[in-house]
Design an enzyme around this catalytic site. Structure first.
Site, PDB file in Angstrom:
ATOM      1  N   GLU A  59       0.836  -1.211   0.000  1.00 51.57           N
ATOM      2  CA  GLU A  59       0.000   0.000   0.000  1.00 51.57           C
ATOM      3  C   GLU A  59       0.868   1.258   0.000  1.00 51.57           C
ATOM      4  O   GLU A  59       0.485   2.279  -0.566  1.00 51.57           O
ATOM      5  CB  GLU A  59      -0.976   0.000   1.183  1.00 51.57           C
ATOM      6  CG  GLU A  59      -1.943  -1.211   1.238  1.00 51.57           C
ATOM      7  CD  GLU A  59      -2.753  -1.470  -0.031  1.00 51.57           C
ATOM      8  OE1 GLU A  59      -3.005  -0.509  -0.792  1.00 51.57           O
ATOM      9  OE2 GLU A  59      -3.122  -2.648  -0.262  1.00 51.57           O
ATOM     10  N   HIS A  91       1.338   2.191  -3.548  1.00 50.62           N
ATOM     11  CA  HIS A  91       0.200   2.937  -4.103  1.00 50.62           C
ATOM     12  C   HIS A  91       0.223   4.387  -3.601  1.00 50.62           C
ATOM     13  O   HIS A  91       0.016   5.329  -4.356  1.00 50.62           O
ATOM     14  CB  HIS A  91      -1.121   2.301  -3.652  1.00 50.62           C
ATOM     15  CG  HIS A  91      -1.483   1.042  -4.377  1.00 50.62           C
ATOM     16  ND1 HIS A  91      -1.648   0.992  -5.738  1.00 50.62           N
ATOM     17  CD2 HIS A  91      -1.745  -0.219  -3.929  1.00 50.62           C
ATOM     18  CE1 HIS A  91      -1.998  -0.258  -6.096  1.00 50.62           C
ATOM     19  NE2 HIS A  91      -2.059  -1.004  -5.015  1.00 50.62           N
ATOM     20  N   GLU A  99      -0.885  -0.669  -9.745  1.00 52.42           N
ATOM     21  CA  GLU A  99      -0.474  -1.923  -9.138  1.00 52.42           C
ATOM     22  C   GLU A  99       1.015  -2.185  -9.398  1.00 52.42           C
ATOM     23  O   GLU A  99       1.683  -2.833  -8.591  1.00 52.42           O
ATOM     24  CB  GLU A  99      -1.354  -3.048  -9.685  1.00 52.42           C
ATOM     25  CG  GLU A  99      -1.343  -4.324  -8.876  1.00 52.42           C
ATOM     26  CD  GLU A  99      -1.914  -4.194  -7.474  1.00 52.42           C
ATOM     27  OE1 GLU A  99      -2.582  -3.172  -7.155  1.00 52.42           O
ATOM     28  OE2 GLU A  99      -1.677  -5.108  -6.676  1.00 52.42           O
TER      29      GLU A  99
HETATM   30 MG    MG Z   1      -2.939  -3.082  -4.789  1.00 49.59          MG
END
Ligand code: MG
Length: 496
Positions: free
Chosen positions: A268, A271, A297
């Site tokens: 995360e 991201h 991603e």
């Molecule tokens: Mg992801």
């Protein structure tokens, strides 16, 4: 120099501010739904999100917005950023013009209820509690595909919602292209035995408070800005971007097998870093977000797998783990690395290793494609799922909770999302190749994460959604989604 100078584009950006604000509110509500909302709040929340979605639809299809967009489309000589604004707005306007309001409302409302039904179905491992909602969601998705239009088949329209330009044909080529190679690498890894031997750390229990400290310390080491970002707890780890200075990630604590919590955080973080490094001048404009799920991603997979599951990272993080978690004190660095990089076919996608992960995606892609084509009935899913799992992974799930009910995506009403995970794995490998295998090792070993972030910023993050995904990849890495990069990366890691 400002990125935007065309007066009509500037007006369009100004109009877009209200759309951005509605999205901002929806995102904050989703974050709350998954973190702190009392469970019973879901009924009201699903009405509220359906109403906000309706408001968004009205606002984006308003005659003045459409007229400005059409006027902007008439200009020549616009720069890349201005063209990006027009491209993204055109996609949004088309999408919300083509999908009837009642259908959108039904999707929002049904997916809210489906989420609760799925949660209960999974707890009890009873597919029948969820299947009526899934049937409705499949029907809604098929209607959405018909409304949006497609070139070859309805599933194309759904894929394009998640990854601009992705078609069933391209997804098939990518997934089929890697299937055989993955199998070949897996067979060699199995025969060799090193990466498949179980690790005692998988079974070791940890203290949740201590693990929270580890996660925070790792985020600090990677350079997660405490004044612009948060870490919370939720049943399913996710990232939400409320703005360039407000990005929130979550993880979960299951009490054993600590790498699952740790790698969720690192994933995360990837991201979040994308969102935090977009050019500030693009903030609140139509191109102020990540360009697609596949590219997004790619960022998270790079941090999780290429960096997190490396020998150099194991070396770097070991003292911290020894100090705070204690479990690793009797283990050497090589054993810790082996635990991080372990290859182990098992039924659950989110627990999958780097090698077998994409086989889970192939399974979902085939089933989704079949459902949207009308060739696969919802009632047949559990058995088909189990059979494919056996065929692809050599493992039959013990029950529906770890089979067909394991993922949240369908309950959210999302069909066509899964293939973007494999695209992400490919992008991560393309970045690894662009930085250079030895250079990546050197940077991680030296804890020089700032330099890695800088590379990603210059090549990907800074542009936001200015370029289409494939255009961005061509510009920054010289090729579109390249499955070969993933095979090279996995071969280098597991076969050398
Ligand atoms: Mg992801």
């Amino acid at each position: 120099m400002s990125k935007f100078s065309n007066p009509v584009v500037l007006k369009l950006i100004e109009k877009h501010r209200r759309l951005w604000a509605i999205r901002h509110a929806s995102a904050l509500m989703s974050w709350d739904t998954e973190t702190y909302m009392p469970r019973a709040g879901i009924d009201g929340r699903s009405y509220a999100s359906a109403e906000l979605e309706a408001l968004y639809q009205q606002a984006i299809t308003a005659p003045d917005v459409v007229a400005l967009l059409e006027a902007a489309e008439g200009f020549e000589g616009l720069n890349d950023y201005e063209r990006g604004v027009i491209r993204v707005m055109r996609r949004e306007v088309d999408r919300y013009t083509k999908i009837p309001a009642q259908l959108l409302y039904r999707l929002e409302r049904t997916s809210g209820l489906a989420f609760e039904a799925w949660r209960e179905a999974r707890e009890k491992s009873e597919f029948s509690k969820f299947s009526p909602y899934l049937k409705e969601l499949v029907e809604i998705n098929r209607k959405i595909a018909e409304a949006l239009g497609y070139r070859e088949e309805p599933y194309d329209a759904l894929l394009d919602l998640h990854e601009e330009g992705l078609t069933t044909g391209e997804a098939s080529r990518v997934l089929e292209g890697i299937r055989g190679e993955l199998k070949r690498i897996y067979e060699r890894v199995s025969a060799d035995g090193y990466y498949i031997r179980p690790s005692a750390l998988e079974e070791a229990s940890y203290d949740t408070g201590a693990m929270g400290q580890v996660n925070r310390a790792v985020l600090e080491m990677l350079g997660y800005p405490a004044d612009r970002a948060r870490l919370d707890v939720s049943p399913h780890p996710f990232t939400i971007e409320l703005g360039i200075d407000d990005v929130r990630i979550t993880t979960r604590y299951e009490g054993r097998d600590f790498k699952r919590s740790l790698f969720s955080v690192i994933h995360e973080f990837g991201h979040a870093t994308y969102a935090l490094q977009i050019d500030r001048e693009l903030f609140m404009t139509p191109i102020g977000d990540g360009v697609s799920l596949g590219i997004h991603e790619g960022q998270s997979r790079f941090w999780e797998n290429v960096i997190g599951r490396s020998r150099e990272f194991a070396t770097l993080v070991k003292p911290l783990l020894d100090e705070k978690l204690k479990l690793t004190r009797g283990t050497d660095v090589e054993e810790l690395y082996r635990y991080f990089a372990l290859v182990k076919p098992q039924p659950v996608r989110t627990e999958a290793d780097e090698l077998t992960y994409n086989l889970h995606i192939i399974l979902r892609f085939e089933l989704e494609k079949g459902m949207i084509r009308g060739e696969v009935k919802v009632d047949e899913l559990p058995e088909l799922w189990n059979r494919m799992s056996e065929e692809l992974l050599g493992i039959r799930p013990r029950n529906d909770a770890e089979g067909v009910l394991q993922d949240i995506h369908w309950a959210h009403g999302s069909i066509g999302y899964f293939p973007t995970y494999t695209l992400g794995n490919i992008v991560a490998a393309m970045m690894w190749s662009a930085i250079g295998k030895e250079r990546v090792k050197e940077l991680v070993a030296g804890s020089r994460f700032g330099e890695i972030k800088e590379f990603m910023k210059e090549r990907v993050h800074i542009y936001g959604a200015t370029y289409q995904p494939r255009e961005l990849l061509m510009k920054s890495f010289g090729s579109s989604y390249s499955p070969d990069a993933l095979i090279s990366y996995l071969s280098a890691k597991y076969l050398s």
